[in-house]
Design a protein around this motif. Sequence first.
Motif, mmCIF file in Angstrom:
data_model
loop_
_atom_site.group_PDB
_atom_site.id
_atom_site.type_symbol
_atom_site.label_atom_id
_atom_site.label_comp_id
_atom_site.label_asym_id
_atom_site.label_seq_id
_atom_site.Cartn_x
_atom_site.Cartn_y
_atom_site.Cartn_z
ATOM 1 N N THR A 63 0.860 -1.172 0.000
ATOM 2 C CA THR A 63 0.000 0.000 0.000
ATOM 3 C C THR A 63 0.902 1.229 0.000
ATOM 4 O O THR A 63 2.130 1.119 0.003
ATOM 5 C CB THR A 63 -0.933 0.024 1.224
ATOM 6 N N GLN A 74 -0.647 -12.360 7.581
ATOM 7 C CA GLN A 74 -0.913 -10.982 8.004
ATOM 8 C C GLN A 74 -1.093 -10.904 9.516
ATOM 9 O O GLN A 74 -0.588 -9.981 10.171
ATOM 10 C CB GLN A 74 -2.161 -10.443 7.292
ATOM 11 N N GLU A 75 -1.797 -11.863 10.081
ATOM 12 C CA GLU A 75 -1.992 -11.877 11.533
ATOM 13 C C GLU A 75 -0.666 -12.067 12.260
ATOM 14 O O GLU A 75 -0.398 -11.422 13.284
ATOM 15 C CB GLU A 75 -2.982 -12.984 11.912
ATOM 16 N N ALA A 129 1.246 -8.760 12.014
ATOM 17 C CA ALA A 129 0.662 -7.721 12.865
ATOM 18 C C ALA A 129 1.054 -7.919 14.327
ATOM 19 O O ALA A 129 1.161 -6.947 15.086
ATOM 20 C CB ALA A 129 -0.850 -7.717 12.716
ATOM 21 N N LYS A 140 3.636 -2.408 9.834
ATOM 22 C CA LYS A 140 2.260 -2.399 10.339
ATOM 23 C C LYS A 140 1.429 -1.229 9.792
ATOM 24 O O LYS A 140 0.248 -1.427 9.449
ATOM 25 C CB LYS A 140 2.235 -2.408 11.855
ATOM 26 N N PRO A 141 1.966 0.002 9.679
ATOM 27 C CA PRO A 141 1.134 1.077 9.116
ATOM 28 C C PRO A 141 0.632 0.773 7.702
ATOM 29 O O PRO A 141 -0.485 1.132 7.341
ATOM 30 C CB PRO A 141 2.077 2.287 9.121
ATOM 31 N N LEU A 160 0.257 -2.343 6.522
ATOM 32 C CA LEU A 160 -0.668 -3.463 6.680
ATOM 33 C C LEU A 160 -2.038 -2.980 7.125
ATOM 34 O O LEU A 160 -3.070 -3.468 6.652
ATOM 35 C CB LEU A 160 -0.095 -4.454 7.702
ATOM 36 N N ASP A 161 -2.058 -1.982 8.004
ATOM 37 C CA ASP A 161 -3.325 -1.440 8.492
ATOM 38 C C ASP A 161 -4.141 -0.831 7.358
ATOM 39 O O ASP A 161 -5.375 -0.776 7.430
ATOM 40 C CB ASP A 161 -3.071 -0.373 9.566
ATOM 41 N N GLN A 162 -3.466 -0.342 6.319
ATOM 42 C CA GLN A 162 -4.150 0.300 5.194
ATOM 43 C C GLN A 162 -4.752 -0.710 4.212
ATOM 44 O O GLN A 162 -5.638 -0.366 3.429
ATOM 45 C CB GLN A 162 -3.147 1.172 4.416
ATOM 46 N N SER A 195 -8.734 -1.513 3.564
ATOM 47 C CA SER A 195 -9.532 -0.442 2.944
ATOM 48 C C SER A 195 -8.914 0.071 1.649
ATOM 49 O O SER A 195 -9.384 1.056 1.082
ATOM 50 C CB SER A 195 -9.694 0.729 3.922
#
Length: 406
Positions: A133, A334-335, A338, A347-348, A350-352, A355
Amino acid sequence: MTATLAGCGGSSGSGDVTLRLMAADYGDSAANSSKKYWDGVVRGFEAQHPGTKVEVSVYSWNDVDRKVKEMVAAGHAPDMAQIGAYADYAAAGKLYQADEVLSIPVQADFASELSDAGKVNRTQYGMPFAASTRLLFYNKTLFSQAGIQPPTTWDELAADATALKAKGVKTPFALPLGPEEAQAETGQWLLSGGDGYLDGFGSYDLDSAQNVGTFTWLRDDLVGKGLTGPVPPGQLNRADAFAAFTRGEVGMLNGHPSLMKMARDKGVDFGMVPMPGVSGRAKSTLGVADWMMAFKQNGHKDQVRDFLDYAYDQKNVLDFSREYDLLPVTSSAQEAMAASPQDADLKPFLDQLPSSELYPVGKTSWAGVSANLKKVIGQAVAPGGSPSAVLGQLQRTAVTADNASG
C-alpha cells in the motif's frame, strides 16, 4: 538480471515431472535477488516431493511480463508465472482456475480483497503473491527546519510545500507522473480526491467531475506554484523521486514500504502518515498486488497444486514479505506480521490494506489503459494543460478498449 534455478532434489525416472516457473525479481542487487528466495523454496519442496522437480527463471520487472508473453505466444507456456497481470491469459482460456491448483484451506487463506481482485467474471484465476500500500513519506529534518507538521488535508499539504520551498528545499513535493509508474501515483491521487478509476458499477470513470477536480488542484495548487520538481511531473519516474528523497532533496512524496530501507540506508530521518484527502484523511489508499498464475498447457495440475500449496505456506509467505518489505497476501501471515515486533515498520502499511483499492486488474483492457495513461497523464498538470481534455481522452480510449475486450 536473469537466473535459472534448476531443481536440485528428486530422483530421475520416467515418472518425474519438471515444473517451470517464471518469476519477477524483487531484489535490487545480486545479493538479495529473488533467485535466492526461490532457491530455498525449491529445495524445501523437492525434499518433500521427490517425484517433482522445479526450475525457476527469474527476470527483472523490465523483462518478465514480456518474456512470459513471448513464451505463451510461441506455444511454450510455463507451468506457472509470477508477474504483474493475469487477466489477458484468463480471458484467453489459458489459465487454471485458482480452485483447480490450490487446496481449499490455501485458497481460503488469501485476504478477501486480494482474492476478489484476482477474479475475471467472478471466477478467480489470479492468485495474489505480493502486496503493498502507499503512505505519505516526509523528511522530518526538513519539516522541523520549516516549523511544520505532516498534513492531513490538501490545503495543509500545499501550505507545507510552500513553507518547504521558502526554506530552499529543492523539491517540496515529488509528483512522479512519468512513464515508470504513473498509474500508481495517479490512482493514489484519484482515491485521495474521493473517486478512482472505476465507478460504483465497475465501469471506467476516469473523467468524473471529482477526478477532473483532483488534477485541476494538482495543476494549479502544486505544479503551477512551483512546489513540485525537480523536473516536470510527466518526466519524473518513481525511482528517481525515491532516490531524490534518500538524498534529502524532497520534502514529501507518496511511497511504498521499500522506501523505508532505502531512506534509512542513506541516513534520512523520515515519517509516514496516511495520504491526506480534500478535507481530511483519504478514505482509502492505493493497494498494489502482483500475481501468480498457472497455465493449463502442460497439464501438470496436480504437481502445480502441490507446489503452490507449499509456496503459500505461512513461513514462506512471511519470509518473502520480510525480505522485500512487502505485505503478506494470506490472512494467517498478516496476523502473524501484525503481532510480531520485528514487523512494526510494516504495520502502518498493513493497516491500510483492508480499505485499499487495487487497480482494476480483472479487466483485460487494464494493461492497455494503464500503458496509455503512462504516456499522457503528465500533460494534465503541465502549464496550460487541461485535466478535463486529458482525462476525457483517456476515458474514451478506456471505454473503447473495454468494449472490445468483451
